[in-house]
Design a protein around this motif. Structure first.
Motif, mmCIF file in Angstrom:
data_model
loop_
_atom_site.group_PDB
_atom_site.id
_atom_site.type_symbol
_atom_site.label_atom_id
_atom_site.label_comp_id
_atom_site.label_asym_id
_atom_site.label_seq_id
_atom_site.Cartn_x
_atom_site.Cartn_y
_atom_site.Cartn_z
ATOM 1 N N LYS A 35 33.409 -19.896 -45.740
ATOM 2 C CA LYS A 35 33.678 -19.718 -44.310
ATOM 3 C C LYS A 35 33.797 -18.245 -43.909
ATOM 4 C CE LYS A 35 36.112 -24.143 -43.957
ATOM 5 N NZ LYS A 35 37.399 -24.822 -43.632
ATOM 6 N N TYR A 36 33.790 -17.343 -44.884
ATOM 7 C CA TYR A 36 33.957 -15.920 -44.594
ATOM 8 C C TYR A 36 32.888 -15.124 -45.362
ATOM 9 C CZ TYR A 36 38.514 -17.359 -42.852
ATOM 10 O OH TYR A 36 39.513 -17.980 -42.148
ATOM 11 N N ALA A 37 32.306 -14.127 -44.712
ATOM 12 C CA ALA A 37 31.319 -13.269 -45.356
ATOM 13 C C ALA A 37 32.013 -12.412 -46.416
ATOM 14 C CB ALA A 37 30.628 -12.386 -44.326
ATOM 15 N N PHE A 38 31.290 -12.131 -47.516
ATOM 16 C CA PHE A 38 31.874 -11.310 -48.571
ATOM 17 C C PHE A 38 30.770 -10.632 -49.367
ATOM 18 C CE2 PHE A 38 31.325 -15.508 -50.538
ATOM 19 C CZ PHE A 38 30.630 -15.180 -51.695
ATOM 20 N N PHE A 39 31.144 -9.611 -50.131
ATOM 21 C CA PHE A 39 30.225 -9.033 -51.104
ATOM 22 C C PHE A 39 31.018 -8.687 -52.359
ATOM 23 C CE2 PHE A 39 31.662 -5.504 -48.502
ATOM 24 C CZ PHE A 39 31.943 -4.497 -49.420
ATOM 25 N N VAL A 40 30.338 -8.731 -53.497
ATOM 26 C CA VAL A 40 30.959 -8.533 -54.806
ATOM 27 C C VAL A 40 30.297 -7.333 -55.469
ATOM 28 C CG1 VAL A 40 31.490 -9.566 -57.038
ATOM 29 C CG2 VAL A 40 31.321 -11.024 -54.989
ATOM 30 N N ALA A 41 31.083 -6.335 -55.821
ATOM 31 C CA ALA A 41 30.587 -5.155 -56.532
ATOM 32 C C ALA A 41 31.138 -5.174 -57.953
ATOM 33 C CB ALA A 41 31.016 -3.882 -55.810
ATOM 34 N N THR A 42 30.253 -5.233 -58.939
ATOM 35 C CA THR A 42 30.648 -5.264 -60.348
ATOM 36 C C THR A 42 30.540 -3.863 -60.930
ATOM 37 O OG1 THR A 42 29.835 -7.534 -60.536
ATOM 38 C CG2 THR A 42 30.188 -6.322 -62.578
ATOM 39 N N HIS A 43 31.646 -3.335 -61.449
ATOM 40 C CA HIS A 43 31.704 -1.980 -61.986
ATOM 41 C C HIS A 43 31.665 -2.004 -63.509
ATOM 42 C CE1 HIS A 43 33.482 0.265 -58.267
ATOM 43 N NE2 HIS A 43 32.371 -0.393 -58.008
ATOM 44 N N THR A 44 30.926 -1.076 -64.074
ATOM 45 C CA THR A 44 30.825 -0.940 -65.530
ATOM 46 C C THR A 44 31.256 0.452 -65.985
ATOM 47 O OG1 THR A 44 28.505 -0.255 -65.308
ATOM 48 C CG2 THR A 44 28.935 -2.601 -65.635
ATOM 49 N N ASP A 45 31.937 1.183 -65.102
ATOM 50 C CA ASP A 45 32.324 2.556 -65.429
ATOM 51 C C ASP A 45 33.597 2.631 -66.263
ATOM 52 O OD1 ASP A 45 33.741 1.513 -63.338
ATOM 53 O OD2 ASP A 45 34.042 3.431 -62.330
ATOM 54 N N LYS A 46 34.226 1.496 -66.534
ATOM 55 C CA LYS A 46 35.429 1.445 -67.360
ATOM 56 C C LYS A 46 35.129 0.661 -68.634
ATOM 57 C CE LYS A 46 37.961 3.448 -64.157
ATOM 58 N NZ LYS A 46 38.546 4.797 -64.334
ATOM 59 N N ALA A 47 36.104 0.671 -69.556
ATOM 60 C CA ALA A 47 35.914 -0.078 -70.798
ATOM 61 C C ALA A 47 35.806 -1.573 -70.527
ATOM 62 C CB ALA A 47 37.083 0.198 -71.754
ATOM 63 N N HIS A 48 36.487 -2.012 -69.486
ATOM 64 C CA HIS A 48 36.429 -3.427 -69.107
ATOM 65 C C HIS A 48 35.571 -3.568 -67.855
ATOM 66 C CE1 HIS A 48 39.709 -1.599 -66.847
ATOM 67 N NE2 HIS A 48 39.509 -2.510 -65.913
ATOM 68 N N ILE A 49 34.658 -4.492 -67.875
ATOM 69 C CA ILE A 49 33.859 -4.792 -66.680
ATOM 70 C C ILE A 49 34.774 -5.466 -65.659
ATOM 71 C CG2 ILE A 49 31.930 -6.164 -65.799
ATOM 72 C CD1 ILE A 49 30.612 -5.844 -68.531
ATOM 73 N N HIS A 50 34.651 -5.073 -64.396
ATOM 74 C CA HIS A 50 35.520 -5.657 -63.375
ATOM 75 C C HIS A 50 34.777 -5.760 -62.049
ATOM 76 C CE1 HIS A 50 36.038 -1.275 -63.106
ATOM 77 N NE2 HIS A 50 36.280 -1.455 -61.809
ATOM 78 N N ASN A 51 35.266 -6.671 -61.219
ATOM 79 C CA ASN A 51 34.685 -6.916 -59.896
ATOM 80 C C ASN A 51 35.617 -6.435 -58.796
ATOM 81 O OD1 ASN A 51 32.355 -8.236 -60.842
ATOM 82 N ND2 ASN A 51 33.429 -10.191 -60.982
ATOM 83 N N HIS A 52 35.013 -5.932 -57.720
ATOM 84 C CA HIS A 52 35.708 -5.691 -56.459
ATOM 85 C C HIS A 52 35.099 -6.657 -55.446
ATOM 86 C CE1 HIS A 52 37.824 -1.868 -57.481
ATOM 87 N NE2 HIS A 52 36.849 -1.812 -58.389
ATOM 88 N N ILE A 53 35.905 -7.575 -54.966
ATOM 89 C CA ILE A 53 35.429 -8.575 -54.008
ATOM 90 C C ILE A 53 36.038 -8.254 -52.652
ATOM 91 C CG2 ILE A 53 35.335 -11.036 -53.427
ATOM 92 C CD1 ILE A 53 35.834 -11.605 -56.424
#
Length: 464
Positions: free
Chosen positions: A99-117
């Motif tokens: 019901k809401y627009a979103f975008f997901v950015a996946t970062h690999t610049d750290k030792a752990h892969i992580h998402n910013h939603i």
């Protein structure tokens, strides 16, 4: 979940996306729903303008939220960037329900892969706004854990809540106990002031001021209180604070005409349901097709993840513990069912006896007249219906009492009141026990399927 972003520029400050809409120069993967990540800030602002035009509602500029952010991290070496982005997209879709627009950015610049939603605070149809709620961080964490378990990924079983920045993590802010809201603080202060037995309403207001609350007098005699750290005052009225907190109610308490109001009890959240997995092979033999098989595999995976999450939450690490919990849940449910059945039977008997007593008392004068008329046929013909009711009421009383002495009507009323209260309490426990039993049995059945424990094996174990 972090605080909502209040300015559109925050989006561009956090990410320099480059020209490729799927992958940036720095290696980050980006996927979106209902918007273009390159122009998400402008689209989110436009949706806010449409919301204002469609509903006529507008928030203060300093309190309005443009979008919300979820950060999702994964164990190093356990996932690829593409898979992490897919899981982040699924998390956002299930959290917002599309019901809401979103975008997901996946970062690999750290030792752990992580998402910013990032998801828009305004819905796609621009008719409603997402409202952050107490416990939203825990709710989104549970959803993320569920999706990770469904994809055979690690989850943090006992997260340590901490923060090194200015704003505390919600769990750290709570500490060992949930901090009361402004309304709860105000209700507690009002009750404490009333417990000191002020002489009049003015004395009550002075006690409130002495406890650190600012008293505000509005138009028409409206009273409001400002709690420390609160921006907008809370009005003294029942519709805001609950029953018993109108000015007239407070004056009645001071006069001794009514007791101090009780604090409202928060309603617990509805329990999460775990369903039984589907026997795919049996369904295929009954005529289901390949599409159903694909759906059932995903469904079964989700139910197994829910079962594993249930075991983690209940600190169950051994199969015997799970079996014992399921047996205890079934036993408790059947015990409460029997108690409820007996209570309902006693309540029905007491109500029927009270009805018979009332009918007997109403028709007894008619029978006395029939007796005084020496059982006249004429009198019988004139009062046949009343006499029939009298005999039926007397027979019912004799059958229900079983030779015991008839209690007084006041005693019967009190007994019925107590039985009704017990029935209500038992029903609440019954519904809880029923859900606990259903969930424990479903989890055990799913774990049995996972371990390959068949019905014949269970029977052998029971025989042993």
């Amino acid at each position: 979940m972090s605080k909502g972003e209040t300015i559109a520029q925050s989006l561009k400050e956090r990410f320099d996306y480059g020209q490729n809409p799927d992958k940036t120069e720095g290696g980050e993967l980006i996927s979106s729903y209902g918007c273009d990540h390159m122009t998400a800030d402008a689209e989110f602002l436009l949706s806010k303008a449409k919301y204002k035009a469609a509903t006529g509602r507008e928030q203060r500029r300093d309190a309005d939220v443009l979008c919300y952010q979820i950060r999702q991290s994964f164990k190093p070496g356990e996932i690829t960037p593409e898979e992490a982005n897919r899981i982040g997209y699924e998390t956002a879709m299930r959290w917002t329900k599309g019901k809401y627009a979103f975008f997901v950015a996946t970062h690999t610049d750290k030792a752990h892969i992580h998402n910013h939603i990032y998801y828009n605070s305004t819905s796609l149809d621009c008719t409603r706004k997402f409202r952050d709620f107490i416990g939203s961080g825990r709710a989104v964490r549970r959803l993320s854990d569920r999706i990770c378990l469904e994809n055979d990924l690690s989850v943090i079983t006992n997260p340590k809540l901490h923060s090194k920045g200015r704003f505390l993590h919600y769990g750290a802010w709570l500490g060992t106990a949930r901090q009361p809201s402004y309304k709860e603080q105000l209700r507690l202060a009002i009750n404490e002031a009333l417990a000191k037995r002020p002489a009049d309403f003015d004395a009550f207001l002075r006690l409130m001021e002495a406890s650190g609350f600012t008293v505000k007098h509005g138009r028409g005699g409206v009273l409001s209180f400002l709690v420390r750290g609160q921006e907008r005052a809370t009005r003294l009225r029942a519709t805001t604070l609950g029953d018993g907190y109108d000015p007239e109610d407070i004056k009645a308490v001071i006069a001794g005409a009514r007791p101090i109001p009780e604090q409202p009890v928060p309603v617990p959240a509805a329990p999460r349901r775990v369903n039984l997995i589907v026997d795919i092979q049996e369904r295929l033999r009954s005529g289901k097709g390949a599409a159903y098989a694909r759906w059932a595999k995903v469904y079964n995976l989700k139910q197994m993840a829910a079962a594993l999450q249930f075991m983690q939450e209940q600190n169950i690490t051994e199969y015997d513990q799970l079996s014992a919990k399921a047996e205890d849940a079934v036993s408790r449910f059947h015990s409460l069912t029997e108690q409820l059945r007996r209570t309902e039977a006693d309540l029905s008997t007491t109500s029927e006896l009270m009805g018979a007593v009332v009918r007997y008392a109403k028709t007894r004068p008619v029978f006395d007249g029939y007796k005084a008329a020496k059982y006249s046929r004429k009198y019988l013909a004139e009062h046949e219906a009343e006499l029939a009711d009298y005999r039926a009421a007397k027979a019912t009383m004799g059958e229900l009492l079983g030779g015991e002495k008839l209690p007084k009507m006041a005693e019967l009323k009190e007994k019925r009141r107590q039985l009704a209260a017990r029935k209500k309490a038992l029903y609440a426990d019954y519904r809880t026990a029923q859900e606990e039993m259903r969930q424990a049995v479903a989890v055990k059945a799913n774990i049995d399927h996972l371990l390959g424990v068949t019905d014949s094996q269970r029977k052998k174990e029971q025989e042993r």
